[in-house]
Design an enzyme around this catalytic site. Sequence first.
Site, PDB file in Angstrom:
ATOM      1  N   SER A  43       4.841  -5.471  -2.044  1.00 59.17           N
ATOM      2  CA  SER A  43       4.666  -4.023  -2.162  1.00 59.17           C
ATOM      3  C   SER A  43       3.853  -3.470  -0.995  1.00 59.17           C
ATOM      4  O   SER A  43       2.877  -4.081  -0.545  1.00 59.17           O
ATOM      5  CB  SER A  43       3.962  -3.683  -3.475  1.00 59.17           C
TER       6      SER A  43
ATOM      7  N   ASP B  17       5.465   7.108  -4.522  1.00 60.60           N
ATOM      8  CA  ASP B  17       4.659   5.890  -4.373  1.00 60.60           C
ATOM      9  C   ASP B  17       4.396   5.636  -2.894  1.00 60.60           C
ATOM     10  O   ASP B  17       4.988   4.744  -2.275  1.00 60.60           O
ATOM     11  CB  ASP B  17       5.394   4.714  -5.019  1.00 60.60           C
TER      12      ASP B  17
ATOM     13  N   HIS C  64       0.776   2.460  -5.558  1.00 66.47           N
ATOM     14  CA  HIS C  64       0.542   1.697  -6.783  1.00 66.47           C
ATOM     15  C   HIS C  64      -0.240   0.406  -6.523  1.00 66.47           C
ATOM     16  O   HIS C  64      -0.650  -0.272  -7.476  1.00 66.47           O
ATOM     17  CB  HIS C  64       1.878   1.382  -7.475  1.00 66.47           C
TER      18      HIS C  64
END
Length: 722
Positions: free
Chosen positions: A185, A87, A35
């Site tokens: 992330s 992801d 993502h």
Amino acid sequence: MKNSFYHLQVSLRIRGSHFCAAAILTEHWLLTAAHCFASVSTDFLHKIEAVAGDLNQTKVDRGEQNFQVKSIKFHEKYQRSSPMSYDIALLEIKGRIHFGDFIKPVCLPYPGERFPPKTMCVVGGWGRITEKGPLSSVLQEVQLNLLEQNKCKHVLQTLRPGQKTFTVLCAGPERGGRDACQGDSGGPLLCPRADGRWVAVGVTSWGKGCGRSWNNNKIKPSSRRGSPGVFTDVLMFLSWIKSNLRKELNIVADRSLCGVPDGVVPGSEGIIRNPAHPGQSYNNNEMCLWSIQVPTREHILLEFLEFDLENDTQCYSDHLTVYVDEDRRIGRFCGGQPPSLILIAGSHSIIVQFGSDVSSTGAGFSIQFSGVDKDYSFGAECGTVVLLQPKGAVQSPAYPQAYSNNTLCRWVIYAPEGHIVKLDFDDFDLEESENCKYDSLTVFGDIDGKDEIDLRETAFEDQGEEADDDSRVLSPHLQAAPYGMPDIFATSGLDTPRTTEDDGKLSWHVNISLGAGYECSGAIIQSQWILTDAHCVYKLEEQHLRFLSVTAGGSKKQICDVIGVLVHPHYSPFSLDYNVALLKLSSPLNLSESTQPVCLPSAGQEIPPSLHCWAPAWTSQMSGHGQCRPVRLKISVLERAVCEQHHRTTLTPTMLCVGLSSGESCMTHWTAGPLVCLTNTSGVVLMGVKSWGEPCGGIQKPAVYSSVPAIMHWISQHLDME
């Protein structure tokens, strides 16, 4: 806390500004979150800079290295419309990372390795220090404890009630206060092994806010709800990571993945093997990939010269898989019985992939490959033929002459993309019997042999059968065990086995199923309780357990759902000690002549060597409904020293060892079924639950069972013993 893991991480930047992190896998590849990337276009990738060895972003750190991004690969099931599932991404850099004191690759988990809840792990990055706060210029790290998987799913359901796919794990305290945040992330969640090494068990994915409490989420307004840190579960994608690294790197050998040279195999004939020399064993935690090509006008012939891999019911542990065109699977093999000859027609290239986990190993395999003329055939013999052409013919051995006895043939048919398979029967003459009890032909709609298509009427009426999928497996006189499963390729003469007509029709034996490709065995010990091996259910996620079902009763079939699973608390997935589990059924079985509980031993009851025992096996002789006919295979308890010598390991007190009784034939399909023994004092009692090993071949390949007398106290605690 101390910045101790910056050497494993990379800062990803656009025009000098940090936006995500990544973990270093190899000199060329990084692991990150999908993502993070709004685009995979060349223009976008050219703007990204990957900085390794970075601690403080306000200065150039000692040992810091900068790279441009060359390519990115998302998981095939990742969707931008649902970015929190699958992801995960692999990032390829331009140039080569030079490892040293300031930059090192991260360790990946072993296949099957588990880190229990409450394990103290570490996540770090250059993300926001607080929710909506500024980014940190210096890498920050925080300790988070792993969360129980059922609690993780429960709290995520309060945020995403419609979420059906869970590819994540959670970490962080329920009261909040410690968490990853925006900008972290793609970085790794690192958990410690007993040897002191830290392993990337997760990839930072998402969370509701940063460090919020998620206690009583349901009664909070949506805007005030929180969550633990949510991380993509690396273990779920271990094969995907390693397979893609192997394909993309296109190297001859990488000792970090494979213990022998692999990669592209030169020439149109040769031998691939693992281990490199006879008398050795292959290593644990291997991922090997060989690419074989022959001249365009030739077919490929595979002959398995030696084959001895760790055996389990579904080949989930050590296994060898053969692919055509990299993504069309021919078969998946394990156990101790060499697969039959395989002829691939219509393709001049194949991929052979071998993977091992962290438990037992074996003597390995040796496969001879060669290019053969297009008119090559097995003649009167049989094997597996893979057909990829738009049109073709399938014929029994020696057709139009009569086929021989004890024949097991398989055809794997793949239709071209966008097409289905249509079968027209031009000639059909098999031995006639009631419900095709003896010679028969079966068509499956899947490669694993679970989706059987009923052709009995169309076959006898000589009509065509149109398929509804892009692959078919045909097997005349076949064992109905799944295609590609352990030891189903034994095709030599079959001795007359003891059948279900004697000794109660194996009335205590049940099949445990979770849909296509997953099946175990168990024993009825009470009308609502089944005893099986823990390995059967240990790796299943909680949402899958509710799909478990138990089938009992032989021809008078009963199917019950499972509502409770109890794995022995001392079970070890690595040593397979205490490898037992109890399943509670949704309702009691209707006990009858064909469905009866087996007698249990007393706690600590002696199991002397040479005790006569039986376990379920399957003949290649078909029953009336296309199912293999169950039989009793006669085996004997062996001295522990004999077993330890052949397996090169020490048995624990909860293990017992068996081998084929003298004169017993093993031309049957051995199952991981329960072991019952005839005692002088208690009659026929349940003595063992199959754990590992393969008894076929006599004491040269003894099987190891979990001893039921050794765990009777635990069983008694959970049952209402009468």
